[in-house]
Design an enzyme around this catalytic site. Structure first.
Site, short mmCIF file in Angstrom:
data_model
loop_
_atom_site.label_atom_id
_atom_site.label_comp_id
_atom_site.label_asym_id
_atom_site.label_seq_id
_atom_site.Cartn_x
_atom_site.Cartn_y
_atom_site.Cartn_z
N GLN A 99 -9.11 -6.85 -11.04
CA GLN A 99 -9.77 -5.68 -10.47
C GLN A 99 -9.39 -4.43 -11.27
OE1 GLN A 99 -10.32 -4.70 -6.16
NE2 GLN A 99 -8.40 -3.61 -6.40
N SER A 155 -2.64 -8.16 2.64
CA SER A 155 -3.12 -8.09 4.03
C SER A 155 -3.46 -9.48 4.54
CB SER A 155 -4.35 -7.19 4.12
OG SER A 155 -4.05 -5.93 3.57
N HIS A 210 0.84 -1.21 0.00
CA HIS A 210 0.00 0.00 0.00
C HIS A 210 0.87 1.26 0.00
CE1 HIS A 210 -2.92 -2.89 1.98
NE2 HIS A 210 -3.66 -2.39 1.01
N GLN A 226 -1.06 -4.08 -9.19
CA GLN A 226 -1.08 -5.13 -10.21
C GLN A 226 -1.45 -6.50 -9.63
OE1 GLN A 226 2.64 -5.87 -12.46
NE2 GLN A 226 1.91 -7.98 -12.58
O1 PAF Z 1 -8.13 -3.66 -3.57
C1 PAF Z 1 -8.78 -3.40 -2.54
O2 PAF Z 1 -8.26 -3.26 -1.45
C2 PAF Z 1 -10.31 -3.28 -2.64
O3 PAF Z 1 -10.83 -4.19 -3.55
C3 PAF Z 1 -10.77 -1.85 -2.96
C4 PAF Z 1 -10.29 -1.40 -4.34
C5 PAF Z 1 -10.27 -0.89 -1.90
C6 PAF Z 1 -12.30 -1.78 -2.97
O4 PAF Z 1 -12.84 -2.15 -1.73
#
Ligand code: PAF
Length: 301
Positions: free
Chosen positions: A172, A205, A56, A167
């Site tokens: 997503q 996580s 992150h 990535q």
């Molecule tokens: O990748 C994530 O942590 C989640 O899917 C997101 C994009 C924050 C949506 O809840």
């Protein structure tokens, strides 16, 4: 400012205060952002579900490079968890997350409660055609619909100029890119490379769920992807047998395979024959005990 909104104040190297504003309210976030926009600031956004790790922080770093103000949201989105998934045990560590955001130089953190984001009853849904039939969408029905629902809302609340996603969650990223295009969100998406531990394990996580023994075995998924990638790069253009063999190897090591395959990077459908000039995603999801891990490598063939 309500009681849940907090200012984090620390000093920078020149003794000037650096303030990070934290709010759980949409109206407050909107006021802050419209003020910043009226000052000509470019807004960078990193949506998260918290339990922040170095992956992150890499997204935040990239957002900082591409904007003037970085907004992070922390919200464990119930809509993207199936009934038997890990919503209840998903790690929640807000205090620690806020500290990490502050140290990383984040300007604004949005920490809504469920009721701030969702009404009791929802009348509308976002549907996805085909792009979620395979990969994670194939084994987690409703997952990407839930992701799109919340990201659509977050984009409308934060109105970012750029947004950064990792990535590791490539499907997503591709599906959100389509939403941005088809729903005309005025935001530029940036994909951050996968952050890995020294032994190659993609940071997540959910790695926190792994026992010591599982943690030692976990990089096996990435090693397997690297092996398949090498074979493909040296000319294997029909990787089915190779993949089946690798699945057997992983199973012998105690992994349970959710999926392991090469997918077309645009349609996200499995590709049996690889064609020169095309881009592919070599991706896998495995279970190690109660933990589901995902990883991928991008392949230009
Ligand atoms: O990748 C994530 O942590 C989640 O899917 C997101 C994009 C924050 C949506 O809840």
């Amino acid at each position: 400012m309500n009681a849940a909104s907090v200012f984090f104040r620390v000093m920078n190297a020149f003794g000037k205060p650096i303030i990070m504003n934290v709010s759980d309210r949409i109206d407050e976030i909107r006021v802050d952002i419209s003020r910043l926009k009226s000052e000509g600031k470019r807004i960078g956004f990193v949506p998260t579900m918290g339990a922040l790790h170095s992956g992150h922080l890499g997204l935040i770093e990239l957002a900082k490079k591409n904007s003037d103000i970085v907004v992070v949201s922390i919200f464990v989105n119930p809509e993207q968890f199936g009934p038997n998934e890990d919503f209840d045990r998903y790690p929640r560590q807000l205090k620690d997350d806020l500290e990490k955001c502050r140290s990383a130089g984040v300007d604004l953190v949005f920490t809504p409660e469920r009721s701030e984001i969702y009404d009791e009853k929802k009348f509308l849904k976002i549907g996805i055609d085909k792009l979620s039939d395979h990969m994670c969408g194939g084994s987690r029905p409703g997952f990407f619909e839930g992701v799109l629902l919340v990201v659509n809302k977050l984009f409308n609340i934060v109105t970012p100029d750029i947004a950064v996603f990792g990535q590791k969650d490539i499907q997503q990223f591709q599906i959100i890119s389509k939403m941005v295009k088809e729903f005309n969100h005025p935001v530029e998406l940036i994909m951050a490379p996968i952050a890995r531990a020294n032994d190659g394990l993609a940071l997540s996580s959910r790695n926190a769920y792994l026992s010591d023994q599982e943690r030692k075995a976990a990089p096996g998924l990435y090693r397997c992807l690297q092996y398949i990638e090498k074979q493909i790069q040296s000319g294997v253009d029909t990787p089915k047998l190779l993949i089946e063999h690798q699945k057997g190897e992983l199973e012998a090591k105690g992994f349970k395979i959710d999926y392991l395959n090469v997918f077309d990077s645009k349609t996200l459908e499995p590709s049996e024959t690889l064609r020169e000039g095309n881009n592919y995603i070599l991706a896998g999801a495995i279970w190690l005990g109660k933990t589901r891990l995902i990883d991928n490598i991008l392949i230009e063939f």
